[in-house]
Scaffold this motif. Structure first.
Motif, PDB file in Angstrom:
ATOM      1  N   ASP A  94      32.351  48.485  28.240  1.00 13.84           N
ATOM      2  CA  ASP A  94      32.529  47.301  27.605  1.00 13.84           C
ATOM      3  C   ASP A  94      32.128  47.300  26.099  1.00 13.84           C
ATOM      4  OD1 ASP A  94      33.548  46.580  29.892  1.00 13.84           O
ATOM      5  OD2 ASP A  94      31.659  45.830  30.623  1.00 13.84           O
ATOM      6  N   ASP A  97      32.235  41.186  25.761  1.00 15.28           N
ATOM      7  CA  ASP A  97      32.590  40.489  26.764  1.00 15.28           C
ATOM      8  C   ASP A  97      34.099  40.515  27.051  1.00 15.28           C
ATOM      9  OD1 ASP A  97      32.998  38.859  25.088  1.00 15.28           O
ATOM     10  OD2 ASP A  97      31.987  37.006  26.161  1.00 15.28           O
ATOM     11  N   THR A  98      34.985  40.661  26.133  1.00 21.54           N
ATOM     12  CA  THR A  98      36.302  40.803  25.993  1.00 21.54           C
ATOM     13  C   THR A  98      36.935  42.004  26.182  1.00 21.54           C
ATOM     14  OG1 THR A  98      36.158  38.612  24.625  1.00 21.54           O
ATOM     15  CG2 THR A  98      38.348  39.792  24.564  1.00 21.54           C
ATOM     16  N   MET A 207      41.715  43.923  27.691  1.00 21.32           N
ATOM     17  CA  MET A 207      41.132  42.708  26.958  1.00 21.32           C
ATOM     18  C   MET A 207      41.268  41.624  27.976  1.00 21.32           C
ATOM     19  SD  MET A 207      43.007  40.531  23.814  1.00 21.32           S
ATOM     20  CE  MET A 207      44.271  39.781  25.147  1.00 21.32           C
ATOM     21  N   LYS A 208      39.985  40.963  28.236  1.00 22.40           N
ATOM     22  CA  LYS A 208      39.852  39.867  29.247  1.00 22.40           C
ATOM     23  C   LYS A 208      39.986  38.692  28.523  1.00 22.40           C
ATOM     24  CE  LYS A 208      36.195  42.685  31.450  1.00 22.40           C
ATOM     25  NZ  LYS A 208      35.068  42.606  32.008  1.00 22.40           N
ATOM     26  N   PHE A 209      40.746  37.637  29.339  1.00 19.46           N
ATOM     27  CA  PHE A 209      41.001  36.444  28.929  1.00 19.46           C
ATOM     28  C   PHE A 209      40.671  35.397  29.942  1.00 19.46           C
ATOM     29  CE2 PHE A 209      44.735  38.187  30.105  1.00 19.46           C
ATOM     30  CZ  PHE A 209      45.521  37.114  30.946  1.00 19.46           C
ATOM     31  N   LYS A 213      36.918  34.617  31.765  1.00 21.63           N
ATOM     32  CA  LYS A 213      37.281  35.934  31.692  1.00 21.63           C
ATOM     33  C   LYS A 213      37.621  36.668  32.905  1.00 21.63           C
ATOM     34  CE  LYS A 213      35.707  36.056  27.305  1.00 21.63           C
ATOM     35  NZ  LYS A 213      36.790  36.312  25.984  1.00 21.63           N
ATOM     36  N   GLN A 216      42.428  40.028  32.935  1.00 18.94           N
ATOM     37  CA  GLN A 216      42.468  41.307  32.042  1.00 18.94           C
ATOM     38  C   GLN A 216      43.854  41.898  31.736  1.00 18.94           C
ATOM     39  OE1 GLN A 216      39.519  45.137  31.056  1.00 18.94           O
ATOM     40  NE2 GLN A 216      40.196  44.828  33.196  1.00 18.94           N
TER      41      GLN A 216
END
Length: 479
Positions: A94, A97-98, A207-209, A213, A216
């Motif tokens: 990672d 965190d995104t 990319m997490k959202f 989160k 991804q």
């Protein structure tokens, strides 16, 4: 709440040792193109070794007459499936965190088969016996040539065009029998075998959202290398006996894309992954004895006949696209359930070597498109369900059941299995806080299948076969 589920000790060992090999999965599928390493938390790395041993044996066809497709049970083929092993590696981390990045290596497609012993997939070299088998005892080495000569004289004297055409067809058929017997003799003692190898390197950016989160999206480039060698031997292959091809290694590129969802408080992870087709432009060297013998019969010089029987050229193989669905969820603080579903459209996949195809076109029997060397009727569906149980702070065990639909029956004689059912057991032991060792195995019951030539002639029947897979994984995780 998340720690309650002990995700590291709940990880399913056997689910990460994907079902593999042309002898227990549809088409040329081997590794299952697993991407679950990318969904692990924190920094993660794994190295997986898988060993496959299968018993795929059956009966050849006693009917070697090229113009007849009727299957007649013959002798034993012996076990045609060669033991096979391969590695898979993966690493991800990672960035924050995104964003996450990862690299995965596997060997997605392959085949390894060889016919040995006394079956009709091994060249015997006795021209007289071959002619008798190819004509169902109607001719032998002493009578075939004079018969062809007599028919030529008859055709030359026949005034009726339609009757003459029929005689010419008889001459062609008997001349082909002679050429097959001669090609068979030229490869005496040699076995039918095929080997396909591939390697794949996948780069991933995720990319997490979402508010937590939980979602991804991920994707990246895929580099894939593939090579193949094929030898067709024995009267089972009729005019193609003696055919040999070597496809040089080729590297080409595609892509991967997907979306995932996680809910850490119940150890839920779900991911849907798409891999694109990859077009390979491959250099191939082919030898087809029948083409040279036909050229000689038409008056070509020995040098011209050799040129007709040997060709180096380029052709295209497109490895298939695929869709994988991976799912896991905690059932209680010590138990995890998993599911894997895979779809591969093998019905779209063909291997069409240029010389092999050109000879089939020149026969006039298979239309303008001629024959493919390898093709499949159906798409592959693969399902695996598993349960993992933490039985000690550092130890988890798991069990799986699986099903593969196969890619159709009849299927190619170079991989005569129509899917399978499987059961598996595995275990994972956390040696330290970060390092773990997993091991597992699967037993497989293969679906019965008939082996067919591209001409649709049934040349073998395979029943009641089985096999096993064993694997070990070393993994590192830091969160």
């Amino acid at each position: 709440m998340r720690a309650t589920f002990h995700l590291k000790t709940l990880a399913v060992a056997i689910a990460t040792i994907s079902v593999a090999s042309m002898t227990n999965a549809a088409g040329l599928d081997r590794s299952g193109q697993d991407v679950t390493a990318f969904f692990q938390d924190g920094t993660y790395a794994e190295a997986v070794y898988t060993y496959i041993d299968a018993d795929v044996s059956g009966k050849d066809s006693a009917n070697n007459v090229p113009s007849s497709n009727t299957y007649v049970e013959g002798g034993d083929t012996g076990d045609i499936a060669e033991a096979y092993d391969f590695f898979r590696y993966g690493v991800k981390t990672d960035i924050n965190d995104t964003f996450s990045i990862g690299i995965l290596y596997d060997e997605p497609f392959g085949a390894a088969a060889e016919y040995t012993g006394d079956s009709n997939f091994v060249s015997k070299g006795d021209q007289n016996a071959s002619i008798q088998q190819l004509t169902n005892g109607q001719f032998n080495g002493a009578t075939l040539g004079p018969t062809i000569d007599a028919l030529k004289d008859q055709a030359a004297a026949e005034p009726d065009a339609e009757v003459r055409a029929g005689i010419v067809q008889q001459i062609t058929n008997l001349s082909t029998v002679g050429a097959i017997a001669q090609a068979e003799a030229g490869n005496a003692g040699e076995n039918t075998n095929v080997e396909v190898r591939s390697q794949s390197l996948t780069g991933l950016l995720g990319m997490k959202f979402g508010a937590n989160k939980n979602f991804q999206v991920y994707g990246g480039p895929v580099a894939q290398r593939i090579q193949a060698d094929t030898k067709l031997r024995g009267l089972a292959y009729g005019p193609a006996t003696g055919y040999t091809s070597t496809s040089n290694p080729d590297m080409d590129y595609g892509y991967i894309a997907g979306v995932s969802f996680s809910k850490p408080e119940i150890a839920l992870k779900a991911a849907l992954t798409y891999r694109s087709e990859i077009d390979h432009d491959i250099q191939i060297s082919e030898t087809y004895p029948l083409a040279g013998l036909r050229a000689l019969g038409a008056g070509a010089s020995p040098a011209q006949a050799e040129a007709a029987a040997n060709r180096s050229s380029d052709y295209e193989i497109t490895t298939p696209k695929s869709v994988n669905f991976d799912f896991q969820t905690g059932i209680n603080p010590t138990t995890l359930a998993t599911a894997k579903v895979r779809w591969v459209p093998w019905s779209d996949f063909v291997i069409t070597p240029p010389l092999y195809n050109a000879v089939s076109i020149s026969s006039g029997l298979y239309g303008d498109d001629g024959l493919d060397l390898v093709e499949y009727e159906d798409d592959q569906w693969q399902v695996e369900l598993g349960l993992a149980k933490r039985v000690a702070p550092a130890l988890a065990i798991s069990g799986t059941v699986g099903w593969d639909s196969g890619a159709g029956d009849p299927t190619t004689s170079l991989g005569p299995v129509d899917g399978y059912y499987s059961v598996g057991l595995g275990a994972k032991y956390n040696v330290t806080k970060n390092w773990a060792v997993s091991a597992g195995g699967k037993y497989l019951w293969f679906g019965d299948a008939q082996g067919a030539l591209p001409t649709d002639k049934i040349v073998a029947d395979f029943q009641d076969n089985d096999g096993y897979i064993a694997g070990v994984k070393l993994s590192y995780q830091a969160q």
